[in-house]
Design a protein around this motif. Sequence first.
Motif, PDB file in Angstrom:
ATOM      1  N   ARG A 274      30.981  15.841  22.039  1.00  0.00           N
ATOM      2  CA  ARG A 274      30.798  14.468  22.507  1.00  0.00           C
ATOM      3  C   ARG A 274      31.046  14.382  24.008  1.00  0.00           C
ATOM      4  O   ARG A 274      31.654  15.280  24.609  1.00  0.00           O
ATOM      5  N   ARG A 275      30.566  13.291  24.598  1.00  0.00           N
ATOM      6  CA  ARG A 275      30.918  13.003  25.984  1.00  0.00           C
ATOM      7  C   ARG A 275      32.435  12.942  26.084  1.00  0.00           C
ATOM      8  O   ARG A 275      33.100  12.441  25.182  1.00  0.00           O
ATOM      9  N   ALA A 276      32.988  13.431  27.156  1.00  0.00           N
ATOM     10  CA  ALA A 276      34.435  13.654  27.209  1.00  0.00           C
ATOM     11  C   ALA A 276      35.237  12.465  27.714  1.00  0.00           C
ATOM     12  O   ALA A 276      36.453  12.439  27.520  1.00  0.00           O
ATOM     13  N   TRP A 277      34.618  11.493  28.337  1.00  0.00           N
ATOM     14  CA  TRP A 277      35.419  10.371  28.845  1.00  0.00           C
ATOM     15  C   TRP A 277      34.566   9.125  28.996  1.00  0.00           C
ATOM     16  O   TRP A 277      33.331   9.170  28.994  1.00  0.00           O
ATOM     17  N   ARG A 278      35.256   8.012  29.153  1.00  0.00           N
ATOM     18  CA  ARG A 278      34.605   6.737  29.456  1.00  0.00           C
ATOM     19  C   ARG A 278      35.656   5.768  29.973  1.00  0.00           C
ATOM     20  O   ARG A 278      36.858   5.919  29.720  1.00  0.00           O
ATOM     21  N   ALA A 279      35.201   4.748  30.703  1.00  0.00           N
ATOM     22  CA  ALA A 279      36.102   3.711  31.203  1.00  0.00           C
ATOM     23  C   ALA A 279      36.416   2.725  30.083  1.00  0.00           C
ATOM     24  O   ALA A 279      35.532   2.328  29.320  1.00  0.00           O
ATOM     25  N   LEU A 280      37.684   2.334  29.987  1.00  0.00           N
ATOM     26  CA  LEU A 280      38.096   1.284  29.052  1.00  0.00           C
ATOM     27  C   LEU A 280      38.282  -0.046  29.765  1.00  0.00           C
ATOM     28  O   LEU A 280      37.996  -1.111  29.219  1.00  0.00           O
ATOM     29  N   THR A 281      38.810   0.026  30.982  1.00  0.00           N
ATOM     30  CA  THR A 281      38.943  -1.148  31.849  1.00  0.00           C
ATOM     31  C   THR A 281      38.462  -0.733  33.231  1.00  0.00           C
ATOM     32  O   THR A 281      37.959   0.377  33.419  1.00  0.00           O
ATOM     33  N   GLY A 282      38.655  -1.601  34.193  1.00  0.00           N
ATOM     34  CA  GLY A 282      38.252  -1.252  35.546  1.00  0.00           C
ATOM     35  C   GLY A 282      39.058  -0.114  36.132  1.00  0.00           C
ATOM     36  O   GLY A 282      38.615   0.549  37.076  1.00  0.00           O
ATOM     37  N   THR A 283      40.258   0.138  35.574  1.00  0.00           N
ATOM     38  CA  THR A 283      41.136   1.155  36.154  1.00  0.00           C
ATOM     39  C   THR A 283      41.624   2.205  35.157  1.00  0.00           C
ATOM     40  O   THR A 283      42.206   3.206  35.569  1.00  0.00           O
ATOM     41  N   THR A 284      41.420   1.989  33.866  1.00  0.00           N
ATOM     42  CA  THR A 284      41.964   2.899  32.861  1.00  0.00           C
ATOM     43  C   THR A 284      40.844   3.572  32.083  1.00  0.00           C
ATOM     44  O   THR A 284      39.911   2.912  31.626  1.00  0.00           O
ATOM     45  N   TYR A 285      40.992   4.893  31.923  1.00  0.00           N
ATOM     46  CA  TYR A 285      39.959   5.688  31.258  1.00  0.00           C
ATOM     47  C   TYR A 285      40.479   6.239  29.934  1.00  0.00           C
ATOM     48  O   TYR A 285      41.681   6.421  29.731  1.00  0.00           O
ATOM     49  N   ALA A 286      39.525   6.512  29.043  1.00  0.00           N
ATOM     50  CA  ALA A 286      39.789   7.248  27.809  1.00  0.00           C
ATOM     51  C   ALA A 286      39.200   8.641  27.963  1.00  0.00           C
ATOM     52  O   ALA A 286      38.062   8.799  28.422  1.00  0.00           O
ATOM     53  N   LEU A 287      39.982   9.656  27.576  1.00  0.00           N
ATOM     54  CA  LEU A 287      39.570  11.052  27.671  1.00  0.00           C
ATOM     55  C   LEU A 287      39.696  11.685  26.290  1.00  0.00           C
ATOM     56  O   LEU A 287      40.719  11.520  25.609  1.00  0.00           O
ATOM     57  N   ALA A 288      38.663  12.380  25.856  1.00  0.00           N
ATOM     58  CA  ALA A 288      38.647  12.979  24.514  1.00  0.00           C
ATOM     59  C   ALA A 288      39.182  14.402  24.555  1.00  0.00           C
ATOM     60  O   ALA A 288      38.963  15.151  25.507  1.00  0.00           O
ATOM     61  N   VAL A 289      39.880  14.780  23.461  1.00  0.00           N
ATOM     62  CA  VAL A 289      40.373  16.140  23.291  1.00  0.00           C
ATOM     63  C   VAL A 289      40.385  16.433  21.798  1.00  0.00           C
ATOM     64  O   VAL A 289      40.302  15.525  20.970  1.00  0.00           O
ATOM     65  N   GLY A 290      40.474  17.693  21.424  1.00  0.00           N
ATOM     66  CA  GLY A 290      40.519  18.046  20.008  1.00  0.00           C
ATOM     67  C   GLY A 290      39.251  17.629  19.285  1.00  0.00           C
ATOM     68  O   GLY A 290      38.146  17.689  19.833  1.00  0.00           O
TER      69      GLY A 290
END
Length: 441
Positions: A274-290
């Motif tokens: 999957r794509r490894a990251w995306r923005a959740l807010t203007g300043t906070t990101y979600a990053l995938a692992v596992g």
Amino acid sequence: MRIAIIGDGISGLHLALRLRQLGIDVTLFGAKSPEAVRHGRALNFVARSGSTRRREELLGLDLWASPDTLAEARTVTVHGPEPLTFRADPDPAYSMVDFRLYLPAVVEEYLARGGRHIVTDLTARTAHEAAADHDLVVVAGGRAAGELFPRDPGRSPFDAPQRVLCGGLYRGIGETVPHSIEFHVVPGVGEVLRMPFHCAEGRVDVLGLEAVPGGPLDPLCRTPYAEDPAHFHSVVLDVLHRYVPDLRERVDERAFGLNRPADLVQGGVVPVVRRAWRALTGTTYALAVGDAWIVNDPITAQGANLGSHCALELAEAIAAGPPYDEAFCRAAEERMWPYAESVVQWTAAFVRPPSPQLLSLFRAADADPAVAAAFAVNFDDPPAMWRSIASPERTAAFLAEVRSGATPPEGSAVSSTPDSASAAAGTSRTQPWADLTARPS
């Protein structure tokens, strides 16, 4: 720094424990309490490699060190017109512990060290809510993975399960070699795995069937157990008699059967990156692992080990400090991907029909214990494994190195296009955490 981790499987737990050691504030979100996991259905049947066990030492985990929980030997057998068999023993031994024991114990260790564990739904909504008071949200599992991170088509060659799976914990199976893993390949049919396992009731055996979809093993893997357990067991024995007769001969019919009804897993997984990251807010990101980032077929037994590896890599990236922005996420993915790509490519090669170079390597291992030993080492070194089977030229070079007594360059990078001239270029650090000193908080 405040880090939220969505998912308390091995990658989420190893990341949480390492961040705690490094003095970083962590909130871990899980779908079930430790007790609910202990008394639930089988989750999977994980063989934790020597590298994963070394990471656990770094994390201060010394659970299940008894010899009864270890697999010290491994045999690989190819059935068919040209039968092959060889030993490829893991060194160090693999640890074989039911995750219904392992995960709750590690969660409780994390709590004992002052960690926070919140039981809730592991959805995108939970990730968005966590973004309000955390600097980074790491997603390690749950429905949030599919909701937040779309499939990366350039890295995901499959759009359907490549095997139909049927695995369970059984009693009544004997071993030829004590504490051994058996991997049987039946070309065009699938694979059969037997390995020792430690569960709540003690020593049992995993019997795993990986059926080529539409092939002769497929119906068994879809046969329901609960409707008629005796019929289910008879079908399993018939399959063993037909395809793996030496294993069938070691089954005591009077004792054979599932350890418990909850100890059976059936289904199939779609291998995906999957794509490894995306923005959740203007300043906070979600990053995938596992598993939130990469799901592989279990044929190479790399899922949990890859998740643990990436968790430790990511912990060091986080410890280097903020900002945890898009540039950070991109750099973290680039740090983890070379190792992960090797697992993806290696697993994809194993679920496809055996390539000529793989069969030539198996023939060489059958004839030469030194080749078998080198192949065994590569099971715990995915970049080296992929390098050794990526193309006929790579396999020939690997065999030449083994037979000459030469040692391949450690950590050589492997291109995703292994037949190109650039495939051998570059280096990568596969275990930078190994030299780090734990700093308990």
